[in-house]
Design a protein around this motif. Structure first.
Motif, short mmCIF file in Angstrom:
data_model
loop_
_atom_site.label_atom_id
_atom_site.label_comp_id
_atom_site.label_asym_id
_atom_site.label_seq_id
_atom_site.Cartn_x
_atom_site.Cartn_y
_atom_site.Cartn_z
N GLY A 130 -7.22 11.36 -4.37
CA GLY A 130 -5.83 11.68 -4.05
C GLY A 130 -5.09 10.52 -3.41
O GLY A 130 -3.93 10.24 -3.76
N THR A 131 -5.75 9.84 -2.48
CA THR A 131 -5.09 8.69 -1.84
C THR A 131 -4.89 7.56 -2.84
O THR A 131 -3.94 6.79 -2.73
CB THR A 131 -5.90 8.20 -0.63
OG1 THR A 131 -7.27 8.02 -1.00
CG2 THR A 131 -5.83 9.18 0.53
N GLY A 132 -5.79 7.47 -3.82
CA GLY A 132 -5.61 6.48 -4.88
C GLY A 132 -4.38 6.78 -5.73
O GLY A 132 -3.63 5.87 -6.11
N TRP A 133 -4.18 8.06 -6.03
CA TRP A 133 -2.99 8.48 -6.77
C TRP A 133 -1.72 8.16 -5.96
O TRP A 133 -0.75 7.60 -6.48
CB TRP A 133 -3.05 9.97 -7.07
CG TRP A 133 -1.83 10.52 -7.74
CD1 TRP A 133 -1.52 10.46 -9.07
CD2 TRP A 133 -0.74 11.20 -7.11
NE1 TRP A 133 -0.31 11.07 -9.31
CE2 TRP A 133 0.20 11.52 -8.12
CE3 TRP A 133 -0.47 11.56 -5.79
CZ2 TRP A 133 1.38 12.20 -7.84
CZ3 TRP A 133 0.71 12.23 -5.51
CH2 TRP A 133 1.63 12.54 -6.54
N LEU A 137 1.56 5.31 -6.70
CA LEU A 137 2.99 5.58 -6.66
C LEU A 137 3.70 4.65 -5.69
O LEU A 137 4.76 4.08 -5.99
CB LEU A 137 3.25 7.04 -6.26
CG LEU A 137 3.51 8.05 -7.40
CD1 LEU A 137 2.30 8.14 -8.31
CD2 LEU A 137 3.88 9.41 -6.84
N LYS A 138 3.11 4.49 -4.51
CA LYS A 138 3.74 3.66 -3.47
C LYS A 138 3.85 2.21 -3.91
O LYS A 138 4.81 1.51 -3.54
CB LYS A 138 2.95 3.77 -2.17
CG LYS A 138 3.11 5.11 -1.48
CD LYS A 138 2.34 5.16 -0.15
CE LYS A 138 2.57 6.48 0.57
NZ LYS A 138 1.83 6.55 1.85
N GLU A 139 2.89 1.74 -4.69
CA GLU A 139 2.94 0.36 -5.18
C GLU A 139 4.14 0.13 -6.08
O GLU A 139 4.59 -1.00 -6.25
CB GLU A 139 1.65 0.02 -5.92
CG GLU A 139 0.46 -0.20 -4.99
CD GLU A 139 -0.85 -0.37 -5.73
OE1 GLU A 139 -0.88 -0.18 -6.97
OE2 GLU A 139 -1.86 -0.68 -5.07
N ASP A 140 4.68 1.21 -6.65
CA ASP A 140 5.88 1.11 -7.48
C ASP A 140 7.12 1.61 -6.76
O ASP A 140 8.14 1.93 -7.38
CB ASP A 140 5.67 1.88 -8.79
CG ASP A 140 6.66 1.47 -9.87
OD1 ASP A 140 6.90 0.25 -10.01
OD2 ASP A 140 7.18 2.36 -10.57
N GLY A 141 7.01 1.74 -5.44
CA GLY A 141 8.17 2.12 -4.65
C GLY A 141 8.48 3.60 -4.60
O GLY A 141 9.55 4.00 -4.15
N GLY A 280 -3.37 3.64 -12.84
CA GLY A 280 -3.07 3.30 -11.46
C GLY A 280 -3.89 4.11 -10.48
O GLY A 280 -4.34 3.61 -9.44
N MET A 281 -4.13 5.38 -10.81
CA MET A 281 -4.94 6.24 -9.95
C MET A 281 -6.40 5.78 -9.94
O MET A 281 -7.04 5.74 -8.88
CB MET A 281 -4.85 7.69 -10.41
CG MET A 281 -5.72 8.65 -9.62
SD MET A 281 -5.53 10.35 -10.21
CE MET A 281 -6.79 11.18 -9.23
N VAL A 282 -6.92 5.41 -11.12
CA VAL A 282 -8.30 4.95 -11.22
C VAL A 282 -8.51 3.70 -10.36
O VAL A 282 -9.46 3.61 -9.57
CB VAL A 282 -8.68 4.66 -12.68
CG1 VAL A 282 -10.01 3.94 -12.77
CG2 VAL A 282 -8.75 5.95 -13.47
N VAL A 283 -7.61 2.73 -10.51
CA VAL A 283 -7.73 1.51 -9.71
C VAL A 283 -7.43 1.81 -8.24
O VAL A 283 -8.08 1.27 -7.35
CB VAL A 283 -6.80 0.42 -10.26
CG1 VAL A 283 -6.86 -0.83 -9.39
CG2 VAL A 283 -7.19 0.05 -11.69
N GLY A 284 -6.47 2.69 -8.01
CA GLY A 284 -6.10 3.04 -6.64
C GLY A 284 -7.24 3.67 -5.85
O GLY A 284 -7.48 3.33 -4.70
N GLN A 285 -7.96 4.62 -6.49
CA GLN A 285 -9.07 5.24 -5.78
C GLN A 285 -10.18 4.23 -5.53
O GLN A 285 -10.84 4.27 -4.50
CB GLN A 285 -9.59 6.48 -6.53
CG GLN A 285 -10.16 6.24 -7.91
CD GLN A 285 -11.59 5.76 -7.91
OE1 GLN A 285 -12.33 6.00 -6.97
NE2 GLN A 285 -11.98 5.07 -8.97
N GLY A 286 -10.36 3.30 -6.48
CA GLY A 286 -11.34 2.24 -6.26
C GLY A 286 -10.93 1.32 -5.12
O GLY A 286 -11.77 0.91 -4.32
N ALA A 287 -9.64 1.01 -5.06
CA ALA A 287 -9.13 0.15 -3.99
C ALA A 287 -9.29 0.79 -2.62
O ALA A 287 -9.60 0.12 -1.63
CB ALA A 287 -7.66 -0.19 -4.25
#
Length: 310
Positions: A130-133, A137-141, A280-287
């Motif tokens: 969820g935080t990755g998702w 979104l936040k990375e795109d403002g 973006g969610m896949v990379v975000g959760q990994g990040a």
């Protein structure tokens, strides 16, 4: 994997180990992994090993094909080998919980874990889906704070998204799902979200198409967290017509293969300005997991390029 590091000796500080990077694998290499079954399709090793290389961190991330019948043994190995941690995917996200020492608040509400951090024997379970998702979104403002959101699905991707959105300040989340095996567990999760946050969360029957359509029209964010849109359902969308959407909203699909789903095509026909697939969610959760393990930010744009080609 190509060595992207420069020739400088960079300091490493992971799990209390500090020293120079002298090679890919040496006596100081920190081990992480993924416990899932099936597992060989995962892009996680590609993400994390390339992130280690880019940042000059002396870590290695491996896949371990583990199901619920062996997850206890895998956790024991994690402790014994002093691995820094692990990701957990299906079918182990719930099965691993009894073997951990504690859960973070989001994982506790979700009743599921996808990331384990090992602090020298103390194992904490997190959920970063969820935080990755939210991060993507936040990375795109874009943000959920104060917003009304319609969420399709009540399964393994949807509930962490709902929890993260509620904790992130969403004003209202309307979950729509069919009356399947996820319905009763979702009622409990919705109650937990309402008790733990100021967000108003509700569970609604997807069978009521008019209510679903009306909810989307009233929402600033629509997220499809179902499997609709990926093979063999890649010619389908729960949103049936561009008129259901409005141009100033966010439309997010958690499917990342294919890269453009039918929902995304419908959203673009409607002139929606902010349309996202699940990459973006896949990379975000990994990040998010990467930061929990290393204390450092994953080079997200670099990793997105690599994962997109993988």
């Amino acid at each position: 994997m190509t060595d992207e590091r420069n020739n400088d000796i960079l300091p490493v500080k992971i799990s209390g180990v500090t020293g120079p990077v002298t090679g890919w694998l040496d006596g100081h290499t920190i081990l992480l992994g993924l416990f899932a079954d099936p597992i060989r399709h995962s892009v996680s090793p590609t993400m994390h090993n390339n992130a280690f290389a880019k940042l000059g961190l002396n870590g290695a991330y491996l896949c371990f094909e583990i199901g619920p019948d062996r997850i206890g043994d895998a956790v024991s190995a994690l402790r014994t080998l002093d691995m820094r941690g692990a990701n957990v995917s299906m079918p182990n996200k719930q099965a691993i919980i009894p073997y951990l020492d504690k859960l973070d608040p989001a994982a506790e509400i979700c009743g599921a874990v996808n990331t384990v951090v090992n602090e020298h024997g103390l194992l904490t379970g997190y959920t970063t889906d969820g935080t990755g998702w939210l991060r993507s979104l936040k990375e795109d403002g874009q943000d959920v704070k104060g917003k009304v959101m319609t969420l399709a699905g009540a399964g393994g991707a949807a509930i962490p998204i709902a929890v993260a959105a509620a904790m992130g300040g969403a004003r209202e989340i309307r979950i729509f799902n069919i009356h399947d095996r996820n319905w009763e567990p979702a009622k409990e999760k919705v109650a937990a979200i309402n008790e733990a946050t100021s967000c108003v969360c509700s569970l609604n029957p997807m069978e009521d198409k008019e209510a679903f359509k009306q909810s989307i029209a009233e929402s600033a964010i629509y997220c499809d967290a179902t499997g609709v849109g990926m093979p063999p359902l890649d010619d389908m969308s729960l949103v049936e017509d561009p008129s259901w959407l409005h141009e100033d909203m966010v439309v997010s699909d958690t499917v990342y293969e294919p890269r453009e789903t039918k929902l995304m095509r419908i959203a673009r026909q409607a002139g929606v300005k902010h349309v996202y697939n699940g990459l973006g969610m896949v990379v975000g959760q990994g990040a998010e997991a990467f930061k929990l393990w290393t204390g450092q930010e994953m080079p997200v744009e670099y990793i997105k390029e690599i994962v997109a080609k993988a």
